[in-house]
Design an enzyme around this catalytic site. Structure first.
Site: not given
Ligand code: NAD
Ligand code: WQD
Length: 344
Positions: A127, A152, A156
């Site tokens: 991330s 969290y 990562k």
């Molecule tokens: P998500 O929660 O939709 O998907 C994760 C899935 O993993 C879920 O279906 C959950 O049920 C499953 N899961 C969790 N722990 C598990 C375990 N121990 N065994 C089996 N299944 C398990 O999340 P997402 O948004 O699809 O994110 C996917 C990956 O990407 C994650 O590693 C997350 O940290 C990373 N990521 C997400 C974002 C974001 O903003 N969505 C940003 C950066 C990184």
């Molecule tokens: C985006 C922008 C808020 C909600 C998070 C995790 C990061 C990564 C992505 C996994 C920000 C603003 C939000 C609301 C708002 N995930 N906001 N009103 O904070 O960039 O990142 O998700 O790795 O680790 O921290 O994403 O979608 O929460 O916010 O104004 O109700 O929207 O302040 O500027 P963020 P977000």
């Protein structure tokens, strides 16, 4: 016949979109998911899009017996994409052990089983959170890693270190670490998308729920940042574009195209958009108004961060292609589909 790919967390948001792209590219997929943050109906959505139902094992990746049993049943797995993780930043502050245990034990089990079962490579979901508040934007893969501000985020950073240590110790496989910026939108078919649990913490699900009337108004967290309109800036990347990068990454490892055993790529568009600009883009793209008000800053928010995606563009031959207006329309179509199905 292409080799089988194991997708952990494959019924989740990014995982489900990636399963679709893997299947479209001809890969047989087996999903492991404990359904802690998704549901098995996602498999129906995937099948409606691709015509193929992926194999599915409901199990927890922290359970090594279950992971080994999966490898016994589904032979010939050559690549893993590890999405399975707990991902709510706020919850991780309340329940740090849950986050460390789930995210790190999942990864360590997978690394162990890879060596046992001759798996060639693992793609890891990292991330942009690893960059914290960057000194300079856009961030490259060489930008400094800042001290994590949540358990969290720390999982990562630690995960990236674990992968590096294991591979440097001579593990017989490769890894591609993908640092996602802000994934948004849904599949254009509206068959799959993001299913947030409870009140959404992330901007787009909160925005679409407000647009459809589930929430009264969207709070914009701060308009006094050092940005042109005062609201925070992020790099919003379409989830289908993001999913496609995973297919390229897997292929790169399986075909031994990567010179290094570990590679790291930023996955973003290279464009920073403010919260207010995004609301405006959504309203223009969909014709739907989003009631919103400016409130105080959210603790822990980064002021501005966006990617320099040049490394992924040049080395992977991957580029984010979907215009943000199309992404906003897909997010809206998905929200409308959830309403139609009586889910939200
Ligand atoms: P998500 O929660 O939709 O998907 C994760 C899935 O993993 C879920 O279906 C959950 O049920 C499953 N899961 C969790 N722990 C598990 C375990 N121990 N065994 C089996 N299944 C398990 O999340 P997402 O948004 O699809 O994110 C996917 C990956 O990407 C994650 O590693 C997350 O940290 C990373 N990521 C997400 C974002 C974001 O903003 N969505 C940003 C950066 C990184
Ligand atoms: C985006 C922008 C808020 C909600 C998070 C995790 C990061 C990564 C992505 C996994 C920000 C603003 C939000 C609301 C708002 N995930 N906001 N009103 O904070 O960039 O990142 O998700 O790795 O680790 O921290 O994403 O979608 O929460 O916010 O104004 O109700 O929207 O302040 O500027 P963020 P977000």
């Amino acid at each position: 016949m292409k080799p089988r790919i194991l997708v952990t967390g494959g019924t989740g948001y990014i995982g489900s979109h990636t399963v679709v792209e893997l299947q479209k590219a001809g890969y047989p997929v087996v999903i492991i998911d404990n359904l802690s943050n998704s549901n098995a109906e996602v498999l129906d959505g995937i099948e409606r899009i691709t015509g193929i139902r992926p194999d599915f094992v409901e199990a927890d990746c922290t359970d090594m017996t279950a992971v080994r049993a999966l490898f016994d049943k589904y032979t010939g797995i050559k690549g893993i994409i590890n999405f399975a993780a707990s991902k709510a930043v706020g919850e991780s502050m309340q329940k740090p052990v849950l986050y460390y245990r789930n995210n790190l034990n999942t990864l360590m089990n997978l690394l162990d089983v890879m060596a046992e079962r001759d798996v060639k490579g693992i793609v890891f979901s990292s991330s942009c959170t690893v960059y914290g508040e960057p000194d300079v934007n856009p961030v490259t893969e060489q930008s400094p890693i800042k001290k994590a501000t949540s358990p969290y985020g720390n999982t990562k950073q630690i995960s990236e270190e674990i992968i590096t240590d294991v591979i440097n110790a001579g593990a017989p496989f490769k890894s591609v670490i993908l640092r996602y910026f802000n994934p948004v939108g849904a599949h254009p078919s509206a068959e799959i998308g993001e299913l947030p649990n409870g009140v959404p913490q992330n901007l787009i699900p909160f925005l679409t729920q407000t647009a459809i009337g589930i929430r009264k108004e969207l709070s914009v967290f701060g308009n006094d940042y050092n940005t042109p309109d005062g609201s925070c800036i992020r790099d919003y990347i379409d989830v289908v574009d993001l999913a496609k990068a995973h297919v390229i990454a897997v292929e790169r490892m399986l075909d031994d195209k990567s010179p290094e055993k570990i590679e790291i790529f930023n996955l973003g568009t290279g464009n920073g958009l403010s919260v207010l600009e995004l609301i405006n883009t959504f309203e223009t793209a969909t014709g739907v108004k989003v009631p919103h008000k400016i409130v105080g800053r959210r603790a822990g928010d980064i002021e501005k961060v966006w990617a320099n995606p040049k490394h992924a563009n040049e080395v992977l031959g991957w580029k984010a292609e979907t215009p943000i207006a199309d992404t906003m329309r897909s997010a809206w179509a998905w929200q409308c589909k959830l309403r139609e199905r009586g889910i939200m």
